[in-house]
Design a protein around this motif. Structure first.
Motif, short mmCIF file in Angstrom:
data_model
loop_
_atom_site.label_atom_id
_atom_site.label_comp_id
_atom_site.label_asym_id
_atom_site.label_seq_id
_atom_site.Cartn_x
_atom_site.Cartn_y
_atom_site.Cartn_z
N GLN A 81 -8.92 4.79 -2.44
CA GLN A 81 -9.76 5.82 -1.84
C GLN A 81 -9.00 7.14 -1.81
O GLN A 81 -7.77 7.16 -1.75
N VAL A 122 -5.53 13.15 0.14
CA VAL A 122 -4.58 12.04 0.24
C VAL A 122 -5.17 10.84 -0.48
O VAL A 122 -6.32 10.46 -0.22
N ALA A 123 -4.40 10.25 -1.37
CA ALA A 123 -4.84 9.05 -2.10
C ALA A 123 -4.24 7.81 -1.45
O ALA A 123 -3.07 7.80 -1.06
N TYR A 124 -5.06 6.79 -1.31
CA TYR A 124 -4.60 5.48 -0.83
C TYR A 124 -4.60 4.54 -2.02
O TYR A 124 -5.61 4.41 -2.71
N LEU A 125 -3.46 3.90 -2.26
CA LEU A 125 -3.29 3.02 -3.41
C LEU A 125 -2.80 1.66 -2.97
O LEU A 125 -2.23 1.51 -1.89
N LYS A 126 -3.03 0.66 -3.82
CA LYS A 126 -2.54 -0.69 -3.54
C LYS A 126 -2.08 -1.33 -4.84
O LYS A 126 -2.50 -0.94 -5.93
N TRP A 133 -0.15 0.69 -9.64
CA TRP A 133 -0.91 1.00 -8.44
C TRP A 133 -2.37 1.24 -8.79
O TRP A 133 -2.69 1.88 -9.79
N TYR A 183 0.83 -1.20 0.00
CA TYR A 183 0.00 0.00 0.00
C TYR A 183 0.86 1.26 0.00
O TYR A 183 2.00 1.23 0.47
N ALA A 184 0.29 2.33 -0.51
CA ALA A 184 0.98 3.63 -0.52
C ALA A 184 -0.03 4.72 -0.23
O ALA A 184 -1.20 4.61 -0.62
N THR A 185 0.41 5.75 0.46
CA THR A 185 -0.41 6.95 0.63
C THR A 185 0.31 8.08 -0.10
O THR A 185 1.53 8.24 0.03
#
Length: 50
Positions: free
Chosen positions: A32, A42-46, A28, A6-8
């Motif tokens: 959300q 802020v983007a949350y990626l996986k 990625w 995961y990355a923010t």
């Protein structure tokens, strides 16, 4: 079982598409977007670990 990393990522409003396209090119997936404590996006990626 699938394993994920995961990355923010902070988003700059006038460059949101470019930022997300760049991360998408690296595999990625956007999970959300939320408003952070300071009001910034802020983007949350996986992506799958490989």
């Amino acid at each position: 079982m699938t394993k994920w990393e995961y990355a923010t990522v902070p988003l700059i409003v006038h460059a949101t598409k470019q930022i997300l396209d760049q991360w998408g090119e690296d595999g990625w997936e956007l999970v959300q977007v939320v408003t952070g404590d300071t009001g910034n996006l802020v983007a949350y990626l996986k992506r799958e670990k490989g």
